[in-house]
Design a protein around this motif. Structure first.
Motif, PDB file in Angstrom:
ATOM      1  N   PHE A   1       0.846  -1.199   0.000  1.00 25.84           N
ATOM      2  CA  PHE A   1       0.000   0.000   0.000  1.00 25.84           C
ATOM      3  C   PHE A   1       0.884   1.254   0.000  1.00 25.84           C
ATOM      4  N   VAL A   2       1.869   1.288   0.921  1.00 28.59           N
ATOM      5  CA  VAL A   2       2.741   2.483   1.011  1.00 28.59           C
ATOM      6  C   VAL A   2       3.494   2.669  -0.311  1.00 28.59           C
ATOM      7  N   ASN A   3       3.988   1.563  -0.870  1.00 30.26           N
ATOM      8  CA  ASN A   3       4.716   1.669  -2.150  1.00 30.26           C
ATOM      9  C   ASN A   3       3.815   2.195  -3.259  1.00 30.26           C
ATOM     10  N   SER A   4       2.541   1.781  -3.241  1.00 30.23           N
ATOM     11  CA  SER A   4       1.640   2.250  -4.305  1.00 30.23           C
ATOM     12  C   SER A   4       1.392   3.755  -4.186  1.00 30.23           C
ATOM     13  N   ILE A   5       1.455   4.276  -2.975  1.00 32.29           N
ATOM     14  CA  ILE A   5       1.305   5.725  -2.776  1.00 32.29           C
ATOM     15  C   ILE A   5       2.581   6.433  -3.258  1.00 32.29           C
ATOM     16  N   ILE A   6       3.722   5.871  -2.872  1.00 32.34           N
ATOM     17  CA  ILE A   6       5.012   6.485  -3.280  1.00 32.34           C
ATOM     18  C   ILE A   6       5.087   6.551  -4.811  1.00 32.34           C
TER      19      ILE A   6
ATOM     20  N   LEU B   1       6.342  11.524   6.667  1.00 35.67           N
ATOM     21  CA  LEU B   1       6.100  11.397   8.117  1.00 35.67           C
ATOM     22  C   LEU B   1       4.948  10.433   8.365  1.00 35.67           C
ATOM     23  N   ASP B   2       5.093   9.578   9.389  1.00 38.12           N
ATOM     24  CA  ASP B   2       3.935   8.847   9.914  1.00 38.12           C
ATOM     25  C   ASP B   2       3.807   9.185  11.404  1.00 38.12           C
ATOM     26  N   PRO B   3       2.820  10.012  11.771  1.00 39.76           N
ATOM     27  CA  PRO B   3       2.680  10.428  13.175  1.00 39.76           C
ATOM     28  C   PRO B   3       2.044   9.373  14.074  1.00 39.76           C
ATOM     29  N   TRP B   4       1.517   8.295  13.478  1.00 39.60           N
ATOM     30  CA  TRP B   4       0.986   7.145  14.241  1.00 39.60           C
ATOM     31  C   TRP B   4       1.637   5.913  13.613  1.00 39.60           C
ATOM     32  N   ASN B   5       2.949   5.785  13.825  1.00 41.98           N
ATOM     33  CA  ASN B   5       3.763   4.889  12.991  1.00 41.98           C
ATOM     34  C   ASN B   5       3.552   3.404  13.273  1.00 41.98           C
ATOM     35  N   GLY B   6       3.013   3.048  14.427  1.00 42.82           N
ATOM     36  CA  GLY B   6       2.736   1.641  14.749  1.00 42.82           C
ATOM     37  C   GLY B   6       3.943   0.759  14.497  1.00 42.82           C
ATOM     38  N   SER B   7       3.753  -0.293  13.709  1.00 40.38           N
ATOM     39  CA  SER B   7       4.843  -1.237  13.455  1.00 40.38           C
ATOM     40  C   SER B   7       5.828  -0.706  12.415  1.00 40.38           C
ATOM     41  N   GLY B   8       5.644   0.520  11.959  1.00 42.65           N
ATOM     42  CA  GLY B   8       6.657   1.156  11.117  1.00 42.65           C
ATOM     43  C   GLY B   8       6.616   0.762   9.645  1.00 42.65           C
ATOM     44  N   THR B   9       5.431   0.478   9.124  1.00 39.99           N
ATOM     45  CA  THR B   9       5.337   0.086   7.702  1.00 39.99           C
ATOM     46  C   THR B   9       5.727   1.258   6.806  1.00 39.99           C
ATOM     47  N   THR B  10       5.237   2.451   7.125  1.00 42.50           N
ATOM     48  CA  THR B  10       5.547   3.627   6.302  1.00 42.50           C
ATOM     49  C   THR B  10       7.053   3.876   6.284  1.00 42.50           C
ATOM     50  N   THR B  11       7.654   3.876   7.473  1.00 43.97           N
ATOM     51  CA  THR B  11       9.075   4.232   7.543  1.00 43.97           C
ATOM     52  C   THR B  11       9.958   3.152   6.906  1.00 43.97           C
ATOM     53  N   LEU B  12       9.551   1.887   7.021  1.00 40.88           N
ATOM     54  CA  LEU B  12      10.334   0.823   6.378  1.00 40.88           C
ATOM     55  C   LEU B  12      10.264   0.964   4.856  1.00 40.88           C
ATOM     56  N   ALA B  13       9.048   1.139   4.336  1.00 41.07           N
ATOM     57  CA  ALA B  13       8.887   1.240   2.876  1.00 41.07           C
ATOM     58  C   ALA B  13       9.666   2.447   2.347  1.00 41.07           C
ATOM     59  N   ALA B  14       9.562   3.587   3.051  1.00 38.71           N
ATOM     60  CA  ALA B  14      10.274   4.797   2.609  1.00 38.71           C
ATOM     61  C   ALA B  14      11.769   4.526   2.591  1.00 38.71           C
TER      62      ALA B  14
ATOM     63  N   LEU C   1      13.426   1.706   2.304  1.00 40.03           N
ATOM     64  CA  LEU C   1      13.845   0.803   1.221  1.00 40.03           C
ATOM     65  C   LEU C   1      13.788   1.490  -0.147  1.00 40.03           C
ATOM     66  N   ARG C   2      13.011   2.554  -0.246  1.00 37.50           N
ATOM     67  CA  ARG C   2      12.924   3.302  -1.506  1.00 37.50           C
ATOM     68  C   ARG C   2      13.894   4.479  -1.538  1.00 37.50           C
ATOM     69  N   GLY C   3      14.704   4.609  -0.492  1.00 40.46           N
ATOM     70  CA  GLY C   3      15.707   5.676  -0.464  1.00 40.46           C
ATOM     71  C   GLY C   3      15.121   7.044  -0.159  1.00 40.46           C
ATOM     72  N   ILE C   4      13.975   7.066   0.532  1.00 39.93           N
ATOM     73  CA  ILE C   4      13.338   8.341   0.880  1.00 39.93           C
ATOM     74  C   ILE C   4      13.435   8.554   2.394  1.00 39.93           C
ATOM     75  N   SER C   5      13.797   9.759   2.792  1.00 34.91           N
ATOM     76  CA  SER C   5      13.909  10.053   4.231  1.00 34.91           C
ATOM     77  C   SER C   5      12.534  10.002   4.879  1.00 34.91           C
ATOM     78  N   SER C   6      12.496   9.519   6.108  1.00 27.87           N
ATOM     79  CA  SER C   6      11.193   9.461   6.778  1.00 27.87           C
ATOM     80  C   SER C   6      11.341   9.614   8.287  1.00 27.87           C
ATOM     81  N   ILE C   7      10.241  10.014   8.898  1.00 26.50           N
ATOM     82  CA  ILE C   7      10.178  10.146  10.357  1.00 26.50           C
ATOM     83  C   ILE C   7       8.935   9.375  10.823  1.00 26.50           C
ATOM     84  N   GLY C   8       9.110   8.525  11.813  1.00 33.93           N
ATOM     85  CA  GLY C   8       7.977   7.783  12.374  1.00 33.93           C
ATOM     86  C   GLY C   8       7.859   8.105  13.854  1.00 33.93           C
ATOM     87  N   ILE C   9       6.647   8.447  14.279  1.00 37.20           N
ATOM     88  CA  ILE C   9       6.417   8.783  15.691  1.00 37.20           C
ATOM     89  C   ILE C   9       5.346   7.853  16.245  1.00 37.20           C
TER      90      ILE C   9
END
Ligand SMILES: C[S@@+](CC[C@H](N)C(=O)[O-])C[C@H]1O[C@@H](n2cnc3c(N)ncnc32)[C@H](O)[C@@H]1O
Length: 413
Positions: free
Chosen positions: A29-34, A46-59, A61-69
């Motif tokens: 899902f995150v990759n399809s958005i990227i 940014l993922d302000p409700w990062n949970g298990s960190g799916t957003t930050t992991l996908a970012a 692996l795609r070489g994009i900076s990210s912040i997870g809170i």
């Protein structure tokens, strides 16, 4: 834009398979958005409700900076462990091998949360292992969590798994609820057996960790989405899913993990009572002057007027508190997103008894209030219906399907 169903499992496996988490969305899902938004590598997600960190992991692996809170320290550990490589697992394994089995300095207090489930010597040994992983004096929880290395997070994750594996008899029919007492008494197990399960669990991660090296390490922080330590107008994309509106107690759901990390019952309770979506109600909750868009006010009014027990007291206040938290967080999200930025949000609808809770519509009206415009929305039927976890709610309606909505906003103010 070809957006993937957030709840559909990632093709080729998602490394969260190593640690079951009910509330996450998929990497696909995150990759399809990227891909869909053609995000440049120079972006910050940014993922302000990062949970298990799916957003930050996908970012990452795609070489994009990210912040997870995330405000739940246990979820911060899970998110960081997901970026582990073989090297991190090897480091964790080597260090844990030297942990003692026979004697250790006893640092257990009488109200240690582990004592809810484990006999004193077992709880004491788990506490020793937890302290051994961190290897320093206890600090403020945020400082401790923010400075944990990836290999330390791997060790904690393996210890979470070890502890959970011993708690079968404390499970309840609600998969997110762990009981504190049972008829069989507390768990007893030999230190040597516990340590060998622990090491086995670390080794298991070799089969799940990333084969691809992370291009860029995400910044993973223990923090509150209601007050983020992030500069104004600094984020290009927010990809997130807020806590559910179904009274899912994230604190209790992760109580074994919090017990390993913190031990202190009061501290665990404080975290539980700070999480958005909590089942408790703040003593100082002010119900008088809170502004909400009409769609939320109408829903709250219907809940208050419902004839069922405690609707006009507990449930009304609890839902009002939920929307107030979400509102404060949306204000923060709006503050940190750049003027040209995007806010992508996944929400699930639900019911209060027989009253429909149109969370997507409510989210749209709140986001618009804070300067976002709805760009597109896609709805997916979901089999993972969080409301179904509460079996009593089925008395009020037959339709147990839920809709998972992906809302794409742009900032226009
Ligand atoms: C629906 S889950 C997010 C799942 C995530 N998208 C994933 O793939 O794992 C919501 C998360 O919000 C966290 N949370 C709850 N209240 C919070 C708050 N005030 N600030 C930050 N995080 C919070 C919970 O701990 C939970 O991990």
């Amino acid at each position: 834009m070809n957006i993937r169903n957030p709840k559909q499992k990632t093709t080729g496996g998602d490394n969260i398979a190593w640690y079951s988490y009910y509330a996450g969305f998929s990497s696909d899902f995150v990759n399809s958005i990227i891909d869909g938004l053609q995000m440049p590598c120079t972006s910050i997600i940014l993922d302000p409700w990062n949970g298990s960190g799916t957003t930050t992991l996908a970012a990452s692996l795609r070489g994009i900076s990210s912040i997870g809170i995330d405000l739940n320290p246990a979820m911060c550990v899970v998110a960081k462990s997901r970026i582990a490589t073989h090297f991190d697992i090897n480091t964790a394994e080597k260090k844990v091998k030297y942990a003692r089995v026979t004697s250790f300095k006893n640092t257990l207090t009488n109200d240690d949360y582990l004592l809810n489930w484990f006999e004193y010597p077992v709880a004491s040994y788990i506490r020793y292992l937890a302290n051994y992983i961190y290897g320093r004096q206890s600090k403020l929880i945020s400082d401790k969590i923010n400075e944990l290395s990836v290999h330390q997070c791997i060790s904690y994750l393996a210890l979470f798994k070890t502890v959970r594996g011993l708690l079968h008899s404390f499970k309840s029919s609600n998969p997110t609820w762990i009981k504190k007492k049972n008829d069989l008494g507390r768990v007893d197990v030999l230190n040597a057996s516990l340590k060998s399960i622990f090491i086995h669990n670390i080794k298991e991660f070799y089969n799940h960790c990333n084969v691809r090296k992370n291009e860029i390490e995400p910044i993973l922080l223990h923090g509150n989405s209601k007050k983020m330590m992030i500069d104004d107008n600094s984020i290009d994309y927010v990809i997130t899913s807020p806590p559910y509106c179904t009274r899912l107690d994230y604190g209790i759901a992760t109580s074994p993990e919090l017990a390993v990390l913190l031990g202190d019952t009061i501290e665990i309770d404080m975290i539980r009572r700070a999480l958005t979506g909590r089942t408790t109600i703040d003593r100082n909750l002010d119900t008088s002057e809170i502004f909400f868009p009409k769609v939320i006010l109408d829903f709250l009014k219907s809940v208050k007027a419902h004839s069922s027990r405690a609707s006009d007291t507990y449930y009304y206040k609890n839902l009002l508190q939920y929307f107030n938290d979400i509102k404060i967080s949306l204000n923060e999200i709006s503050r940190v997103v750049k003027k040209t930025g995007f806010f992508i949000c996944v929400v699930q609808d639900s019911f209060y008894k027989d009253i429909y809770c149109d969370l997507p519509k409510m989210m749209i009206s709140l986001a618009e209030y804070y300067g976002f415009s709805l760009n597109s929305q896609i709805h997916f039927e979901s089999r993972t219906n969080m409301a179904n976890i509460n079996t009593i709610s089925k008395n009020y309606r037959k339709n147990t399907h839920a809709t998972e909505s992906v809302l794409v906003f742009t900032k226009d103010k």
